[in-house]
Design a protein around this motif. Structure first.
Motif, PDB file in Angstrom:
ATOM      1  N   PRO A 218       0.836  -1.208   0.000  1.00  0.00           N
ATOM      2  CA  PRO A 218       0.000   0.000   0.000  1.00  0.00           C
ATOM      3  C   PRO A 218       0.867   1.253   0.000  1.00  0.00           C
ATOM      4  CG  PRO A 218      -0.745  -1.572   1.678  1.00  0.00           C
ATOM      5  CD  PRO A 218       0.576  -2.061   1.170  1.00  0.00           C
ATOM      6  N   ASP A 219       0.292   2.366  -0.446  1.00  0.00           N
ATOM      7  CA  ASP A 219       0.991   3.644  -0.395  1.00  0.00           C
ATOM      8  C   ASP A 219       1.013   4.175   1.039  1.00  0.00           C
ATOM      9  OD1 ASP A 219       1.490   3.726  -3.115  1.00  0.00           O
ATOM     10  OD2 ASP A 219      -0.425   4.714  -3.559  1.00  0.00           O
ATOM     11  N   ILE A 220       1.905   5.134   1.269  1.00  0.00           N
ATOM     12  CA  ILE A 220       2.003   5.790   2.572  1.00  0.00           C
ATOM     13  C   ILE A 220       1.963   7.298   2.360  1.00  0.00           C
ATOM     14  CG2 ILE A 220       3.437   6.177   4.616  1.00  0.00           C
ATOM     15  CD1 ILE A 220       4.602   3.382   4.178  1.00  0.00           C
ATOM     16  N   SER A 221       1.067   7.974   3.056  1.00  0.00           N
ATOM     17  CA  SER A 221       0.966   9.436   2.992  1.00  0.00           C
ATOM     18  C   SER A 221       1.504  10.019   4.293  1.00  0.00           C
ATOM     19  CB  SER A 221      -0.490   9.870   2.787  1.00  0.00           C
ATOM     20  OG  SER A 221      -1.015   9.321   1.591  1.00  0.00           O
ATOM     21  N   ILE A 222       2.482  10.930   4.173  1.00  0.00           N
ATOM     22  CA  ILE A 222       3.084  11.537   5.362  1.00  0.00           C
ATOM     23  C   ILE A 222       2.745  13.024   5.389  1.00  0.00           C
ATOM     24  CG2 ILE A 222       5.237  11.995   6.605  1.00  0.00           C
ATOM     25  CD1 ILE A 222       6.447   9.550   5.273  1.00  0.00           C
ATOM     26  N   TYR A 223       2.205  13.479   6.519  1.00  0.00           N
ATOM     27  CA  TYR A 223       1.834  14.879   6.698  1.00  0.00           C
ATOM     28  C   TYR A 223       2.650  15.474   7.844  1.00  0.00           C
ATOM     29  CZ  TYR A 223      -2.190  13.047   4.132  1.00  0.00           C
ATOM     30  OH  TYR A 223      -2.997  12.420   3.207  1.00  0.00           O
ATOM     31  N   GLY A 224       3.240  16.635   7.600  1.00  0.00           N
ATOM     32  CA  GLY A 224       4.020  17.287   8.637  1.00  0.00           C
ATOM     33  C   GLY A 224       5.085  18.163   8.028  1.00  0.00           C
ATOM     34  N   ASP A 225       5.681  19.025   8.840  1.00  0.00           N
ATOM     35  CA  ASP A 225       6.702  19.966   8.388  1.00  0.00           C
ATOM     36  C   ASP A 225       8.080  19.325   8.504  1.00  0.00           C
ATOM     37  OD1 ASP A 225       8.352  22.040   7.784  1.00  0.00           O
ATOM     38  OD2 ASP A 225       7.723  23.342   9.442  1.00  0.00           O
ATOM     39  N   PRO A 226       8.748  19.049   7.376  1.00  0.00           N
ATOM     40  CA  PRO A 226      10.081  18.432   7.440  1.00  0.00           C
ATOM     41  C   PRO A 226      11.128  19.338   8.085  1.00  0.00           C
ATOM     42  CG  PRO A 226       9.518  19.040   5.176  1.00  0.00           C
ATOM     43  CD  PRO A 226       8.286  19.244   5.994  1.00  0.00           C
ATOM     44  N   LYS A 227      10.809  20.634   8.208  1.00  0.00           N
ATOM     45  CA  LYS A 227      11.762  21.565   8.837  1.00  0.00           C
ATOM     46  C   LYS A 227      11.663  21.544  10.358  1.00  0.00           C
ATOM     47  CE  LYS A 227      11.850  24.720   4.868  1.00  0.00           C
ATOM     48  NZ  LYS A 227      11.553  26.094   4.390  1.00  0.00           N
ATOM     49  N   PHE A 228      10.639  20.909  10.897  1.00  0.00           N
ATOM     50  CA  PHE A 228      10.491  20.792  12.347  1.00  0.00           C
ATOM     51  C   PHE A 228      11.509  19.774  12.869  1.00  0.00           C
ATOM     52  CE2 PHE A 228       8.437  18.130  15.693  1.00  0.00           C
ATOM     53  CZ  PHE A 228       8.629  19.011  16.745  1.00  0.00           C
ATOM     54  N   THR A 229      12.364  20.199  13.810  1.00  0.00           N
ATOM     55  CA  THR A 229      13.418  19.323  14.325  1.00  0.00           C
ATOM     56  C   THR A 229      13.504  19.405  15.845  1.00  0.00           C
ATOM     57  OG1 THR A 229      15.175  21.002  14.232  1.00  0.00           O
ATOM     58  CG2 THR A 229      14.782  19.709  12.217  1.00  0.00           C
ATOM     59  N   PHE A 230      14.106  18.391  16.434  1.00  0.00           N
ATOM     60  CA  PHE A 230      14.446  18.415  17.862  1.00  0.00           C
ATOM     61  C   PHE A 230      15.495  17.332  18.119  1.00  0.00           C
ATOM     62  CE2 PHE A 230      10.813  15.580  17.426  1.00  0.00           C
ATOM     63  CZ  PHE A 230      11.145  14.474  18.220  1.00  0.00           C
ATOM     64  N   PRO A 231      16.209  17.399  19.257  1.00  0.00           N
ATOM     65  CA  PRO A 231      17.251  16.406  19.543  1.00  0.00           C
ATOM     66  C   PRO A 231      16.648  15.042  19.867  1.00  0.00           C
ATOM     67  CG  PRO A 231      17.531  18.395  20.890  1.00  0.00           C
ATOM     68  CD  PRO A 231      16.172  18.462  20.279  1.00  0.00           C
ATOM     69  N   TYR A 232      17.150  14.017  19.198  1.00  0.00           N
ATOM     70  CA  TYR A 232      16.681  12.668  19.477  1.00  0.00           C
ATOM     71  C   TYR A 232      17.654  11.676  18.831  1.00  0.00           C
ATOM     72  CZ  TYR A 232      13.072   9.397  21.020  1.00  0.00           C
ATOM     73  OH  TYR A 232      12.389   8.416  21.692  1.00  0.00           O
ATOM     74  N   VAL A 233      17.388  10.401  19.034  1.00  0.00           N
ATOM     75  CA  VAL A 233      18.212   9.350  18.435  1.00  0.00           C
ATOM     76  C   VAL A 233      17.478   8.809  17.206  1.00  0.00           C
ATOM     77  CG1 VAL A 233      19.355   7.133  18.817  1.00  0.00           C
ATOM     78  CG2 VAL A 233      19.131   8.771  20.709  1.00  0.00           C
ATOM     79  N   PRO A 234      17.917   9.152  16.000  1.00  0.00           N
ATOM     80  CA  PRO A 234      17.182   8.755  14.788  1.00  0.00           C
ATOM     81  C   PRO A 234      16.970   7.252  14.664  1.00  0.00           C
ATOM     82  CG  PRO A 234      18.839  10.406  14.259  1.00  0.00           C
ATOM     83  CD  PRO A 234      19.076  10.004  15.679  1.00  0.00           C
TER      84      PRO A 234
END
Length: 365
Positions: A218-234
């Motif tokens: 199936p397809d996947i639709s992603i919604y959100g601002d790719p410029k939004f960031t914060f410190p985390y462990v990818p």
């Protein structure tokens, strides 16, 4: 059989040492502390880090080895669990045999050793999952009362949470030696991680697995601002999103296998929250309370499809029953959480909450 023979060769002295260290106090750290400490990976800081790990790792590993020796329902005697216990005891033995770390030459040798320990433990999760499946295989399914297995579930929560911490500490220390770290990265930590970008990569990996299993995805639709960031462990977020999306893709694919109109899986990234939703038919009400246990999976048991000699690298899309509960532990490791809400007959929503501040201490089982 080989695992049992290895167990028989364990000295009484080693087990006494394990119990001595297992009784010592653990010391947790926060994401913020790891990040601030790692900003300056000077020889002095690396030496301090190695000295901390030299004492902390044997404590954490000893605690798990002790628990592995006294599990209920005969789980400790399963061949897969004996193999894991042997890995933990071998790592404990190596750490205790390593002399006091006095200078940076010692620190480099120590770093080489813990790198090998981390590799040794790469397959702990699937191997433990196999041990649980071996137990489940021996039990009469009609007589399994999941609530009566709380002791095993509690152990596995502690065991996997501890493993996350051990691998994070080792991985962070080793990564700080990288002479050319990626931009905005402090060891394992990305100081400006984009959850949208990580979700995109994890989703593609999940779709690849789904396509390999079913021939399509199936397809996947992603919604959100790719410029939004914060410190985390990818890598932690990648694992969580991958597991959740993989489950959604499987549910949708199996429900709409004969349809030309397949709804996409949706991922909504907001401030500190990821919502992964699908229309895969939902989880039966009878199973919803069990999705965070380790003896439950809606997929076919992979042991019926895969020889036990091949489980070092299980390739099945689902079925071992550890993806969702372990994902929740990863979320909770840095103060977040994972919640699943399902409407039987329609679909499922997974809400992944991430702690942005990173001030919470490691949960130390």
């Amino acid at each position: 059989m080989a695992a049992k023979k290895a167990m028989e060769g364990i000295s009484k002295g080693l087990m006494e040492e394990v119990h001595k260290w297992g009784a010592m106090k653990q010391n947790g750290v926060s994401l913020r502390y790891m990040m601030e400490f790692g900003l300056r990976p000077t020889p002095r800081n690396l030496l301090i880090s190695a000295q901390f790990l030299h004492k902390e790792l044997p404590i954490r590993i000893a605690r798990r080895a002790i628990e592995l020796d006294s599990l209920p329902y005969g789980l400790s005697d399963k061949s897969a669990v004996l193999k894991v216990k042997n890995w933990y005891l071998e790592s404990f033995r190596e750490l205790r045999a390593f002399p006091h770390i006095k200078d940076n030459c010692d620190e480099l040798y120590f770093t080489e050793m813990i790198t090998k320990i981390k590799v040794r433990h790469n397959n702990v999760v699937p191997m433990m999952a196999l041990g649980v499946q071996q137990l489940k295989k021996d039990l009469n399914p009609k007589r399994i009362v999941y609530e009566d297995l709380d002791e095993i579930h509690g152990f596995l929560d502690r065991f996997y949470m501890s493993r996350i911490g051990i691998r994070m500490l080792i991985g962070q220390h080793v990564a700080l030696h990288d002479p050319n770290p990626a931009p905005d990265c402090v060891g394992y930590i990305h100081t400006k991680m984009s959850p949208v970008e990580v979700a995109r990569c994890a989703s593609e990996d999940a779709r690849s697995i789904c396509s390999r299993e079913y021939g399509t995805s199936p397809d996947i639709s992603i919604y959100g601002d790719p410029k939004f960031t914060f410190p985390y462990v990818p890598s932690h977020l990648h694992l969580m999103v991958f597991e959740l999306v993989k489950n959604s893709l499987r549910a949708v694919q199996e429900r709409f296998s004969n349809s030309d109109d397949v709804p996409p899986v949706r991922i909504i990234v907001a401030d500190g929250l990821e919502d992964i939703s699908d229309e895969g038919g939902g989880i039966p009400r009878s199973g919803l309370s069990r999705i965070f246990t380790y003896l439950y999976s809606t997929a076919k048991n992979p042991l019926s499809q895969q020889p036990e000699t091949d489980i070092e690298t299980p390739s099945n899309m689902a079925g071992y029953g550890y993806g969702i509960p372990v994902s929740r532990l990863y979320a909770r490791y840095f103060g977040g959480d994972l919640q699943i809400i399902s409407m039987e007959g329609y679909g499922t929503d997974a809400y992944l909450h991430l702690s942005r501040l990173g001030d919470s201490q490691e949960p130390l089982p």
